[in-house]
Design a protein around this motif. Structure first.
Motif, PDB file in Angstrom:
ATOM      1  N   ASP A   8     -36.905 -42.818  -9.779  1.00 25.23           N
ATOM      2  CA  ASP A   8     -38.155 -42.785 -10.545  1.00 25.23           C
ATOM      3  C   ASP A   8     -39.069 -43.927 -10.108  1.00 25.23           C
ATOM      4  OD1 ASP A   8     -37.341 -40.607 -12.026  1.00 25.23           O
ATOM      5  OD2 ASP A   8     -36.419 -41.830 -13.587  1.00 25.23           O
ATOM      6  N   SER A  11     -40.443 -43.345  -6.545  1.00 21.00           N
ATOM      7  CA  SER A  11     -41.450 -42.277  -6.461  1.00 21.00           C
ATOM      8  C   SER A  11     -42.837 -42.769  -6.857  1.00 21.00           C
ATOM      9  CB  SER A  11     -41.048 -41.093  -7.337  1.00 21.00           C
ATOM     10  OG  SER A  11     -41.135 -41.434  -8.709  1.00 21.00           O
ATOM     11  N   MET A 274     -50.729 -33.033 -11.302  1.00 18.95           N
ATOM     12  CA  MET A 274     -50.088 -33.809 -10.260  1.00 18.95           C
ATOM     13  C   MET A 274     -51.085 -34.764  -9.615  1.00 18.95           C
ATOM     14  SD  MET A 274     -47.025 -32.594 -10.371  1.00 18.95           S
ATOM     15  CE  MET A 274     -47.379 -32.517 -12.123  1.00 18.95           C
ATOM     16  N   ARG A 278     -48.557 -38.020  -5.239  1.00 17.51           N
ATOM     17  CA  ARG A 278     -47.294 -37.307  -5.293  1.00 17.51           C
ATOM     18  C   ARG A 278     -47.198 -36.303  -4.148  1.00 17.51           C
ATOM     19  NH1 ARG A 278     -45.115 -33.257  -9.954  1.00 17.51           N
ATOM     20  NH2 ARG A 278     -43.012 -33.014  -9.151  1.00 17.51           N
ATOM     21  N   SER A 292     -38.830 -38.199  -4.593  1.00 18.26           N
ATOM     22  CA  SER A 292     -39.664 -37.408  -5.499  1.00 18.26           C
ATOM     23  C   SER A 292     -38.880 -36.220  -6.062  1.00 18.26           C
ATOM     24  CB  SER A 292     -40.910 -36.903  -4.764  1.00 18.26           C
ATOM     25  OG  SER A 292     -41.751 -37.972  -4.412  1.00 18.26           O
ATOM     26  N   SER A 295     -36.407 -37.497  -8.651  1.00 14.70           N
ATOM     27  CA  SER A 295     -37.083 -37.948  -9.867  1.00 14.70           C
ATOM     28  C   SER A 295     -37.594 -36.787 -10.698  1.00 14.70           C
ATOM     29  CB  SER A 295     -38.254 -38.865  -9.493  1.00 14.70           C
ATOM     30  OG  SER A 295     -39.015 -39.214 -10.616  1.00 14.70           O
ATOM     31  N   GLU A 296     -38.130 -35.756 -10.034  1.00 18.63           N
ATOM     32  CA  GLU A 296     -38.736 -34.627 -10.753  1.00 18.63           C
ATOM     33  C   GLU A 296     -37.774 -33.461 -10.938  1.00 18.63           C
ATOM     34  OE1 GLU A 296     -41.591 -34.995 -12.052  1.00 18.63           O
ATOM     35  OE2 GLU A 296     -42.098 -36.887 -11.062  1.00 18.63           O
ATOM     36  N   LYS A 297     -36.513 -33.672 -10.538  1.00 10.97           N
ATOM     37  CA  LYS A 297     -35.485 -32.628 -10.670  1.00 10.97           C
ATOM     38  C   LYS A 297     -35.886 -31.351  -9.926  1.00 10.97           C
ATOM     39  CE  LYS A 297     -33.133 -35.301 -13.462  1.00 10.97           C
ATOM     40  NZ  LYS A 297     -34.004 -36.499 -13.363  1.00 10.97           N
ATOM     41  N   ILE A 298     -36.396 -31.531  -8.698  1.00  4.93           N
ATOM     42  CA  ILE A 298     -36.781 -30.404  -7.855  1.00  4.93           C
ATOM     43  C   ILE A 298     -35.680 -30.166  -6.826  1.00  4.93           C
ATOM     44  CG2 ILE A 298     -38.472 -29.541  -6.183  1.00  4.93           C
ATOM     45  CD1 ILE A 298     -40.522 -31.383  -7.465  1.00  4.93           C
ATOM     46  N   SER A 342     -41.324 -24.973 -10.443  1.00  8.29           N
ATOM     47  CA  SER A 342     -41.197 -26.315  -9.858  1.00  8.29           C
ATOM     48  C   SER A 342     -42.273 -26.616  -8.821  1.00  8.29           C
ATOM     49  CB  SER A 342     -39.818 -26.478  -9.215  1.00  8.29           C
ATOM     50  OG  SER A 342     -39.584 -25.424  -8.277  1.00  8.29           O
ATOM     51  N   VAL A 344     -45.525 -27.898  -6.903  1.00  6.21           N
ATOM     52  CA  VAL A 344     -46.276 -29.154  -7.023  1.00  6.21           C
ATOM     53  C   VAL A 344     -47.681 -28.917  -6.468  1.00  6.21           C
ATOM     54  CG1 VAL A 344     -46.362 -31.589  -6.402  1.00  6.21           C
ATOM     55  CG2 VAL A 344     -44.151 -30.467  -6.675  1.00  6.21           C
TER      56      VAL A 344
END
Length: 532
Positions: A8, A11, A274, A278, A292, A295-298, A342, A344
């Motif tokens: 986190d 990122s 966004m 990012r 990233s 952190s974003e659970k992608i 998901s 971005v």
């Protein structure tokens, strides 16, 4: 304090600020505290701490690192180069502690501020709204000072957004609107009866509203805040005793332009969830993309794609281009989220970027093209613009999506130059992309065919004939038709060019050399049409 992991924090760091060269064994563990440790300090509560080791860098940090590892922290940030910290990396790996390598020129305070913001984040919308209010209040105050009046800035629904310093020289309408943050209903109706709003909606110039002592109203001047044809709000000036100056219209027009720009900026920041950095981070390389994604659970291990959406040159020059730019990104984000939750969306080099991760397979081009077509279709239907959507090649996974960025940008550039396709993939413009790359490499070189370049530079008529001749695929009849010349005239000019330059235009190698020179000349001529 909100839970935050090492990824986190990473990122949120600016590109090039720091890199995580060693992941902690407990990478998913939340960071409980931040410690600033000097080279001579010892800490007994490393545990789940993020430690900033200051005062030393490179190899000179080793003694301090050994002391810190008596109670290993979650991660340690040190300044230096990777080569200087190879031994430190081995020590920390054995202890399960992560190593964040910080650029020697970086500011520790900035790192600490970013880290603390991540663990105790403020509302992004609240921050943006605060900045908007500060900017609008500053515009109101400056306008009031320049015009010796009292100023109120309203939105399109007559809600008061900002006003200048309150004095004893304001009338009842202004006092009531400031207290209630909108104009009283009876005064709004009165202004409508006077035709003020009808005139404001008709013109982009300042509109004067005479004083009405019987209703407690002083003289006013107002102007509408436009974004293209859309009304964003109003600025109202109320005279405070000395009357309005001769340059009040000029000042008010400038204030309206500034306030409109701020309202558009606010709308755009609200419309795209966004942030620009990012997108830039994911496209910068595998390490940043991994941080990233984590952190974003992608999902990062499945195929991913990039779509770049750019406005046409005509749309980009319109009065409301800035507003449409934000609205296009918002529209794209809604379509992208419907396609893949998901996804971005953000800005990248002035265009709207859509990253679609976690595709089911690399054979997703048809679905991606349909997504792009839906965005372009709705942009035309609801926004009145005709953007171009370049669907890049599918990358094997999110960590390698940076490898398709250049191709996707090149595709979008070719689409803009061609103007023939609203949606395309690399397959549609493969030859154009390769030729453009060859032309860019040629243009960057210092070598030129001297006689041909001299001819193009000095003989405009002959140069233009060669350009059309090559565009007509070396067909003299087609060239003469396009230029409305006799075939013999075209034959004569082409023969003269061949004789002067020594080039045989039917030879593929000679033809390629000539084509590159002609394309460069045509590009320069397009940029500077007044030059030969």
């Amino acid at each position: 304090m909100a839970a935050a992991t090492v990824d986190d924090i990473l990122s949120d760091l600016p590109l090039g600020f720091a890199s995580l060269i060693l992941r902690p064994s407990r990478a998913d563990s939340p960071i409980e505290r931040f410690l600033i440790v000097d080279s001579d300090d010892e800490t007994s509560d490393g545990g789940a701490a993020f430690v900033l080791l200051i005062g030393v860098r490179g190899r000179s940090a080793l003694p301090a690192l050994r002391r810190l590892l008596k109670n290993p922290p979650l991660v340690i940030a040190v300044k230096g180069s990777q080569g200087e910290l190879e031994e430190a990396e081995e020590l920390l790996r054995a202890a399960g502690t992560g190593l964040l390598l910080v650029d020697p020129a970086a500011d520790w305070d900035r790192l600490l501020s970013i880290a603390k913001d991540r663990t105790a984040p403020r509302s992004y919308q609240s921050e943006v709204l605060t900045l908007l209010e500060e900017d609008l209040f500053a515009i109101a105050q400056t306008t009031a000072r320049l015009t010796s009046s009292h100023v109120v800035i309203e939105d399109a629904a007559n809600k008061v957004l900002a006003y200048s310093t309150v004095t004893n020289d304001i009338d009842e309408l202004r006092k009531a609107s400031i207290l209630a943050r909108r104009g009283p209903r009876k005064y709004e109706l009165l202004l409508k009866d006077l035709g003020a709003y009808r005139e404001l909606h008709r013109t982009r110039l300042p509109v004067r509203v005479p004083a009405r002592p019987q209703d407690g109203l002083r003289e006013r001047i107002a102007i509408t805040l436009f974004a293209g044809d859309r009304i964003m709000g109003y600025i109202w000036l109320q005279e405070t005793g000395g009357g309005f100056g001769a340059d009040v219209d000029y000042v008010l027009t400038g204030s309206a332009a500034r306030a409109s720009a701020e309202l558009i900026r606010y709308r755009n920041q609200q419309s795209v969830h966004m942030r620009q950095d990012r997108i830039a981070r994911i496209l910068s390389g595998p390490a940043e993309a991994a941080a990233s994604a984590h952190s974003e659970k992608i999902p990062a291990d499945r195929p991913a794609a990039l779509i770049l959406i750019g406005m046409s040159a005509i749309d980009a020059q319109a009065d409301d281009a800035a507003l449409k730019h934000g609205e296009l990104a918002n529209l794209a984000s809604i379509h992208a989220a419907a396609y893949k939750q998901s996804a971005v969306v953000g800005q990248f080099n002035g265009d709207t970027a859509v990253i679609i991760p976690a595709l089911q397979s690399a054979n997703a081009e048809a679905g991606l093209r349909s997504l792009a077509e839906a965005i372009v279709r709705d942009a035309g239907k609801h926004l009145g613009i005709s953007p171009f959507a370049a669907v890049g090649p599918v990358a094997p996974d999110l960590l390698s999506i940076h490898s398709v960025t250049a191709k996707t940008e090149a595709l979008l550039g070719c689409m803009r130059r061609s103007g023939t396709a609203g949606v395309a993939t690399v397959d549609d413009f493969e030859v154009d992309i390769l030729f453009q790359e060859a032309l860019e490499n040629f243009t960057a070189s210092a070598f030129r065919h001297r006689s041909l370049w001299s001819l193009l530079r000095d003989d405009r008529e002959l140069a233009e004939t060669l350009r059309v001749y090559f565009e007509a695929s070396l067909d003299v009849s087609e060239c003469s038709k396009r230029m409305k010349l006799h075939k013999n005239t075209v034959y004569y000019r082409i023969s003269k060019a061949s004789r002067v330059t020594g080039l045989n235009f039917t030879d593929p190698r000679h033809s390629l050399v000539a084509l590159l020179h002609i394309q460069e000349w045509a590009g320069k001529h397009k940029e500077h049409p007044g030059n030969p």
